[in-house]
Each structure stands twice: as C-alpha cells, then as structure tokens.
Design an enzyme around this catalytic site. Structure first.
Site, mmCIF file in Angstrom:
data_model
loop_
_atom_site.group_PDB
_atom_site.id
_atom_site.type_symbol
_atom_site.label_atom_id
_atom_site.label_comp_id
_atom_site.label_asym_id
_atom_site.label_seq_id
_atom_site.Cartn_x
_atom_site.Cartn_y
_atom_site.Cartn_z
ATOM 1 N N GLY A 121 -4.519 2.909 51.621
ATOM 2 C CA GLY A 121 -4.746 2.648 50.201
ATOM 3 C C GLY A 121 -5.909 3.446 49.649
ATOM 4 N N LEU A 122 -6.348 4.485 50.382
ATOM 5 C CA LEU A 122 -7.484 5.282 49.905
ATOM 6 C C LEU A 122 -7.031 6.658 49.403
ATOM 7 C CD1 LEU A 122 -10.157 4.275 52.577
ATOM 8 C CD2 LEU A 122 -9.707 3.252 50.341
ATOM 9 N N GLY A 123 -5.752 6.780 49.138
ATOM 10 C CA GLY A 123 -5.256 7.984 48.458
ATOM 11 C C GLY A 123 -5.097 9.198 49.343
ATOM 12 N N ALA B 264 -2.234 11.558 48.165
ATOM 13 C CA ALA B 264 -2.572 12.282 46.933
ATOM 14 C C ALA B 264 -3.612 13.365 47.217
ATOM 15 C CB ALA B 264 -3.099 11.310 45.880
ATOM 16 N N ALA B 265 -4.583 13.055 48.085
ATOM 17 C CA ALA B 265 -5.611 14.045 48.437
ATOM 18 C C ALA B 265 -4.950 15.251 49.106
ATOM 19 C CB ALA B 265 -6.634 13.400 49.371
ATOM 20 N N ASP C 264 -3.445 8.143 41.633
ATOM 21 C CA ASP C 264 -4.115 8.688 42.825
ATOM 22 C C ASP C 264 -4.359 10.190 42.707
ATOM 23 O OD1 ASP C 264 -3.676 6.119 43.715
ATOM 24 O OD2 ASP C 264 -2.867 6.702 45.657
HETATM 25 O O1 PMV Z 1 -0.675 4.252 47.793
HETATM 26 P P1 PMV Z 1 -1.865 3.411 47.417
HETATM 27 O O2 PMV Z 1 -2.115 2.302 48.362
HETATM 28 O O3 PMV Z 1 -3.079 4.230 47.113
HETATM 29 O O4 PMV Z 1 -1.474 2.614 46.070
HETATM 30 C C1 PMV Z 1 -1.290 3.257 44.860
HETATM 31 C C2 PMV Z 1 -1.481 2.323 43.728
HETATM 32 C C3 PMV Z 1 -0.239 1.587 43.223
HETATM 33 O O5 PMV Z 1 -0.597 1.137 41.914
HETATM 34 C C4 PMV Z 1 0.081 0.375 44.089
HETATM 35 C C5 PMV Z 1 1.004 2.462 43.144
HETATM 36 C C6 PMV Z 1 0.951 3.526 42.054
HETATM 37 O O6 PMV Z 1 1.881 4.338 42.029
HETATM 38 O O7 PMV Z 1 0.037 3.514 41.222
#
Ligand code: PMV
Length: 323
Positions: free
Chosen positions: A110-112, A115-116, A157
């Site tokens: 859940g720390l991205g 995306a990083a 993210d």
């Molecule tokens: O993948 P995570 O754990 O960083 O979660 C992203 C955040 C959410 O709101 C759950 C999903 C999103 O697409 O924004």
C-alpha cells in the site's frame, strides 16, 4: 525492518537523471495516502504525500527493449509486470535499452510500489525514445502501466509519484474534471508506517468493495462522501499546522474504512498499538484488505524499540514544513 523515508517535498522530488558516464536512471517515489483511499476511486478527494523510498530504473544500451530486476516478485507479479512493460515499451517504439529495476520500497504494502515503478520506467523510456519528458507524458504513460497492474486505478498513486509533492487529488469523473492541488505542510511531523503483512492485490479489494457499493449505493455513497470531506478537512488542517485535527481526521477515516470492510484484525491491532504509543491519529493506508500498512501521525518519533517490541515492523517518514 526500520528505515528512514522523508516525505518532505524537497527530499522526495523525483529525479529523471541522465548520469554522465554511467547508465541513465530515473526514480519514482512511493507514496502514503493520509486520507481518502477507496473514496478516491469514486471521484472524492484524497490527500497523499510522497516518500523518499522508491523505485529506480537504470538503462544500458541493448539490442532489445527489455526489463529485469526485483527478484522478490512472485511469478504472478512478474507476469503482470511483463505485460505492463510490454504496453509502455510498444507505446514508446521499443527503444533499445535494457532496464534494470531496484527498489527501496516494500512491495504490495500500500506504499505505491507499482506506481513508483511505473513512473521510473516511463521516464526512462520517454528519455530513451528521445521524447521531451513533460510531466503530462510521464503521467499518461505511467497510467498505462498502473492500469495493467490495477485495472481502473484512481490515479492518485502515480500522480503523487510523478509530482513528487504532497497533493490533494481528485480524479476526473463523467461531467466533472479532475483536480490536482499541491499542498503546503504547515508543521513538522513524523509519519510512522507499520508494515502489517502481505495482502491480496489492490484490484481484488477494490472490486469486492465495488460489489458492495453497487448493491447498497446510498449506504456506501454516504461513507465515500464523508471520507472525501475528511480529506479536504485534513488538508486544511495540515496546511494550517493543526496536527491534532489532522490526526483526528485520520482516526475517523480508519473507522469509515473499517465500516466499508477493508480493514482486518491485524490492521486494527496495529492502529491500536500506534494510538497507545501516542499517535495523534492512525489508520490503514492504501487498499488494505487482509494486510498492508498502517500510517500514524506523531509530533516526534516515538522512542526507538517501543513499536518493534510490540511486534511492529516500521518505517519512519518526516513531514517537513514547506518554506
Ligand atoms: O494500491 P494501493 O494499496 O496503494 O491502494 C491505492 C488506493 C486505492 O484508493 C485503494 C485504489 C485507487 O485506485 O486509488
């Protein structure tokens, strides 16, 4: 595990750095969502800050456009990464580059991390393809990778990662444009990130919540709306340096996330330990589900060892006031 990550905008500014004499490299920072995850998928605002931990992509000239690194990935994660990379490699004309990835971020917490990775790889591919690397191009390409990882991500993210700055983020929804606002940090604070454990993928947790929300739209709509209001109120509190108000918004947000069914006994237990250790607020961060991470807000770092002795693996991250 313990480590130090700075969420200060200046420390976390992502670098696309063509190092002279060495392989060109690009960095994408991870992120922590302080308020508004899940609701952000439905068009409500979320508040998130970048970390100085992140993913680095380094390229060396090669015959083929290829990707390696991150031996810690599972076979399923590797397969997903390969198809995400395929999408962006073909979109940039497959520049002849062998890209090696390395990460200081824990994966799937859940720390991205995805995306990083998407931001680092997109920057490097755009540079190698000789394109002008505008933030808009990086965002568009990184989104394609995020879509391969998560289906229909809100975009929070990779947007925070690409900007490398604290943001109040709202995705575009039909009939209303999105909004990205850089925010000020009004007071020094410490974020403690407790790594609770591995979890199922974001896509699965988001999809299960979507099914509940589709069945009982008014009930879940009220929860999401309130989460978005907390993100706006918490942003105002952070900008004003009112950490008590921000912490309270985080506590309330955790309660709403639990009500929406995305917390777990282990996440709730970590929240409890952090609050008893003096946190102004603590909540799950990211998708949650059956594991992931908790973020807690402190004025000063809690004494070393207190959290570890309670069985928590933690990272600390500083919020530096914006000058
Ligand atoms: O993948 P995570 O754990 O960083 O979660 C992203 C955040 C959410 O709101 C759950 C999903 C999103 O697409 O924004």
């Amino acid at each position: 595990m313990s480590g130090k990550a700075s969420a200060a905008p200046r420390a976390a500014t992502p670098a696309a750095s063509p190092h002279r004499g060495s392989a060109p490299g690009a960095f994408g920072p991870g992120k922590v969502i302080l308020l508004g995850e899940h609701a952000v998928v439905y068009g409500h605002p979320a508040l998130a800050v970048p970390l100085s931990l992140g993913v680095t992509a380094r390229g060396t000239p090669s015959q083929r456009c290829e990707l390696s690194g991150l031996p810690e990935l599972t076979a399923a994660q590797r397969k997903m990464l390969d198809s995400a990379f395929e999408a962006v490699a073909s979109a940039t004309g497959r520049p002849p580059l062998s890209i090696a990835l390395s990460s200081t971020l824990p994966v799937s917490m859940g720390l991205g991390s995805s995306a990083a990775l998407a931001v680092a790889v997109s920057r490097l591919l755009l540079e190698a393809a000789g394109a002008r690397t505008s933030p808009a191009k990086v965002l568009a390409l990184a989104l394609r990778m995020e879509e391969a990882f998560h289906g229909t991500p809100s975009g929070v993210d990779h947007t925070v990662s690409a900007h490398g700055a604290p943001l109040l983020y709202r995705r575009p929804v039909p009939g209303r444009p999105g909004r990205v606002r850089r925010i000020r940090i009004g007071a020094r604070a410490v974020l403690v990130l407790a790594l609770v454990g591995p979890r199922r993928g974001t896509q699965e947790t988001v999809a299960a919540l979507r099914r509940r929300a589709a069945r009982w739209p008014e009930r879940y709509g009220r929860l999401f709306k309130e989460m978005g209001r907390l993100a706006v109120e918490g942003t105002a509190a952070l900008e004003a340096g009112d950490l008590e108000s921000l912490g309270d918004a985080m506590n309330v947000n955790h309660g709403l996330l639990a009500a929406a069914g995305v917390s777990s006994p282990a996440l709730d237990a970590a929240v409890d330990v952090l609050r008893r250790a003096g946190a102004l607020g603590a909540k799950l961060t990211g998708a949650g589900g059956d594991g992931g991470a908790v973020v807690a807000l402190f004025r000063k770092a809690p004494p070393a060892g207190v959290l570890e002795s309670a069985g928590l693996r933690v990272l600390t991250s500083e919020l530096e006031p914006t000058s």
